[in-house]
Design a protein around this motif. Structure first.
Motif, PDB file in Angstrom:
ATOM      1  N   HIS A   1       0.828  -1.207   0.000  1.00  0.00           N
ATOM      2  CA  HIS A   1       0.000   0.000   0.000  1.00  0.00           C
ATOM      3  C   HIS A   1       0.866   1.262   0.000  1.00  0.00           C
ATOM      4  O   HIS A   1       0.521   2.255  -0.650  1.00  0.00           O
ATOM      5  N   ALA A   2       1.980   1.233   0.712  1.00  0.00           N
ATOM      6  CA  ALA A   2       2.877   2.388   0.716  1.00  0.00           C
ATOM      7  C   ALA A   2       3.492   2.597  -0.665  1.00  0.00           C
ATOM      8  O   ALA A   2       3.593   3.731  -1.149  1.00  0.00           O
ATOM      9  N   ARG A   3       3.912   1.506  -1.282  1.00  0.00           N
ATOM     10  CA  ARG A   3       4.478   1.605  -2.640  1.00  0.00           C
ATOM     11  C   ARG A   3       3.448   2.130  -3.632  1.00  0.00           C
ATOM     12  O   ARG A   3       3.723   3.036  -4.428  1.00  0.00           O
ATOM     13  N   ASN A   4       2.245   1.563  -3.574  1.00  0.00           N
ATOM     14  CA  ASN A   4       1.207   1.952  -4.531  1.00  0.00           C
ATOM     15  C   ASN A   4       0.790   3.408  -4.364  1.00  0.00           C
ATOM     16  O   ASN A   4       0.515   4.104  -5.340  1.00  0.00           O
ATOM     17  N   LYS A   5       0.744   3.879  -3.125  1.00  0.00           N
ATOM     18  CA  LYS A   5       0.398   5.277  -2.880  1.00  0.00           C
ATOM     19  C   LYS A   5       1.459   6.200  -3.458  1.00  0.00           C
ATOM     20  O   LYS A   5       1.145   7.210  -4.106  1.00  0.00           O
ATOM     21  N   ALA A   6       2.725   5.879  -3.237  1.00  0.00           N
ATOM     22  CA  ALA A   6       3.814   6.706  -3.761  1.00  0.00           C
ATOM     23  C   ALA A   6       3.814   6.698  -5.284  1.00  0.00           C
ATOM     24  O   ALA A   6       3.988   7.742  -5.933  1.00  0.00           O
ATOM     25  N   LEU A   7       3.616   5.529  -5.876  1.00  0.00           N
ATOM     26  CA  LEU A   7       3.578   5.418  -7.331  1.00  0.00           C
ATOM     27  C   LEU A   7       2.413   6.204  -7.908  1.00  0.00           C
ATOM     28  O   LEU A   7       2.553   6.919  -8.911  1.00  0.00           O
ATOM     29  N   LEU A   8       1.257   6.089  -7.275  1.00  0.00           N
ATOM     30  CA  LEU A   8       0.047   6.776  -7.738  1.00  0.00           C
ATOM     31  C   LEU A   8       0.220   8.291  -7.712  1.00  0.00           C
ATOM     32  O   LEU A   8      -0.028   8.984  -8.712  1.00  0.00           O
ATOM     33  N   LEU A   9       0.659   8.832  -6.572  1.00  0.00           N
ATOM     34  CA  LEU A   9       0.747  10.286  -6.424  1.00  0.00           C
ATOM     35  C   LEU A   9       1.910  10.870  -7.220  1.00  0.00           C
ATOM     36  O   LEU A   9       1.786  11.953  -7.804  1.00  0.00           O
ATOM     37  N   LEU A  10       3.022  10.154  -7.268  1.00  0.00           N
ATOM     38  CA  LEU A  10       4.157  10.641  -8.049  1.00  0.00           C
ATOM     39  C   LEU A  10       3.827  10.592  -9.545  1.00  0.00           C
ATOM     40  O   LEU A  10       4.152  11.523 -10.295  1.00  0.00           O
ATOM     41  N   GLY A  11       3.161   9.512  -9.960  1.00  0.00           N
ATOM     42  CA  GLY A  11       2.790   9.395 -11.366  1.00  0.00           C
ATOM     43  C   GLY A  11       1.802  10.460 -11.794  1.00  0.00           C
ATOM     44  O   GLY A  11       1.900  11.005 -12.902  1.00  0.00           O
TER      45      GLY A  11
ATOM     46  N   GLU B   1       8.891   5.668 -17.139  1.00  0.00           N
ATOM     47  CA  GLU B   1       9.653   6.624 -16.338  1.00  0.00           C
ATOM     48  C   GLU B   1       9.545   6.288 -14.853  1.00  0.00           C
ATOM     49  O   GLU B   1      10.536   6.348 -14.111  1.00  0.00           O
ATOM     50  N   LEU B   2       8.344   5.931 -14.411  1.00  0.00           N
ATOM     51  CA  LEU B   2       8.167   5.521 -13.019  1.00  0.00           C
ATOM     52  C   LEU B   2       9.026   4.301 -12.692  1.00  0.00           C
ATOM     53  O   LEU B   2       9.643   4.231 -11.624  1.00  0.00           O
ATOM     54  N   CYS B   3       9.064   3.364 -13.614  1.00  0.00           N
ATOM     55  CA  CYS B   3       9.792   2.126 -13.360  1.00  0.00           C
ATOM     56  C   CYS B   3      11.304   2.288 -13.474  1.00  0.00           C
ATOM     57  O   CYS B   3      12.062   1.428 -13.024  1.00  0.00           O
ATOM     58  N   ARG B   4      11.760   3.384 -14.069  1.00  0.00           N
ATOM     59  CA  ARG B   4      13.197   3.615 -14.193  1.00  0.00           C
ATOM     60  C   ARG B   4      13.740   4.575 -13.141  1.00  0.00           C
ATOM     61  O   ARG B   4      14.920   4.926 -13.175  1.00  0.00           O
ATOM     62  N   LEU B   5      12.895   4.996 -12.208  1.00  0.00           N
ATOM     63  CA  LEU B   5      13.372   5.874 -11.141  1.00  0.00           C
ATOM     64  C   LEU B   5      14.369   5.122 -10.253  1.00  0.00           C
ATOM     65  O   LEU B   5      14.097   4.013  -9.797  1.00  0.00           O
TER      66      LEU B   5
END
Length: 317
Positions: free
Chosen positions: A135-145, A154-158
């Motif tokens: 859930h922490a990963r998904n939240k960060a990915l969602l909001l950053l994306g 780009e998200l996957c290459r961070l």
């Protein structure tokens, strides 16, 4: 692998390499073609798949075949007149409307973030380490994306070593390469800290919980709650987003893909009064046509403008 081979390998993006390998496999194994190919065989290949594959997919297959012949030192048969004419004919007889991702609305982003936070609190209370990490990963990915309008690749290459946190201010992210960066010069992205739906605090929480000091930011989590050393795959982000929406009870799955984050931000910025130049610079679009592909106008049928004009004309009469 020699130094020269390493540099040649690095010159092609991983996504492109995988796509080209799949295209060559399809031509040789699935269709039964022979390499090196003739212009006539490639023309037949296009004709045989004209009704089942999109023109954009056929173009990708041609690019892969052209690259293979170039790498092997053979003449490129995809440039032959017969191949170009067949492809033009396919475009004429099988036109296809471009499919665009459904933008994620700010209300949906808010609801999904609230659900992730609630589930994360429940996971922590029950000491479910795997779920709290996910859930922490998904939240960060969602909001950053969303707030940076990042593409899935780009998200996957961070890489965490290329991310600098300025507490209370924002993130500075360096991407060594991206889709629009033809010269591979790299580009710096700045992500603001926000009073709500904050991508910076979400990133900090994820990095802290995961204990990531270097390497990919967004990674797979196995059934035992262990992090992979490898990053998420770009083609997995769409499925991950749809899974989050489905589990949260937000039933808007039609048209949802990883591009929904990028389109969602573009539409939010446009409706919030951002001018085109500012939006293009922030997201990284080089021309206005690229930007317009991502923005839904508030009056798509021009009904308001026409009705307003009709009203003005009736008053003049």
């Amino acid at each position: 692998m020699s130094n020269i081979e390493q540099y040649i390998h690095a010159a092609t993006r991983d996504n492109t390499r995988r796509s080209y390998q799949a295209a060559i496999h399809h031509f040789e194994v699935s269709w039964g073609g022979f390499l090196p190919a003739t212009a006539d065989s490639i023309a037949r290949y296009l004709a045989d798949h004209a009704k089942t594959l999109a023109v954009s997919t056929l173009r990708l297959r041609l690019a892969a075949l052209a690259q293979w012949h170039s790498d092997q030192g053979f003449p490129d048969p995809t440039k032959a007149p017969i191949v170009k004419k067949v492809l033009k004919g396919i475009r004429e007889l099988h036109p296809a409307q471009e499919k665009r991702a459904r933008p994620l609305q700010i209300e949906e982003l808010t609801a999904l973030t609230s659900w992730l936070e609630h589930e994360s609190e429940a996971a922590i209370a029950t000491k479910n380490h795997k779920s709290s990490l996910a859930h922490a990963r998904n939240k960060a990915l969602l909001l950053l994306g969303f707030w940076r309008g990042f593409r899935s690749d780009e998200l996957c290459r961070l890489q965490s070593e290329f991310v600098t946190v300025s507490p209370g201010k924002g993130l500075t992210i360096f991407l060594p390469r991206s889709k629009g960066d033809r010269q591979s010069a790299g580009r710096e992205f700045r992500v603001p800290a926000l009073s709500r739906l904050c991508p910076v605090s979400a990133y900090e929480e994820w990095i802290r919980l995961a204990g990531i000091g270097e390497g990919p930011v967004f990674r797979n989590i196995n059934r035992w709650g262990h992090l992979s050393e490898q990053s998420l795959k770009p083609n997995s982000v769409s499925a991950l987003l749809r899974s989050m929406l489905e589990k949260s009870g937000i039933s808007i799955l039609d048209g949802i893909s990883s591009h929904s984050l990028r389109r969602g931000f573009a539409n939010w910025a446009n409706s919030s009064g951002w001018d085109a130049k500012t939006l293009m610079e922030y997201v990284g679009w080089k021309d206005i046509q690229s930007a317009l592909r991502y923005i839904d106008t508030p009056d798509p049928f021009a009904q308001r403008h026409i009705e307003q004009s009709l009203g003005e004309n009736s008053q003049d009469q």
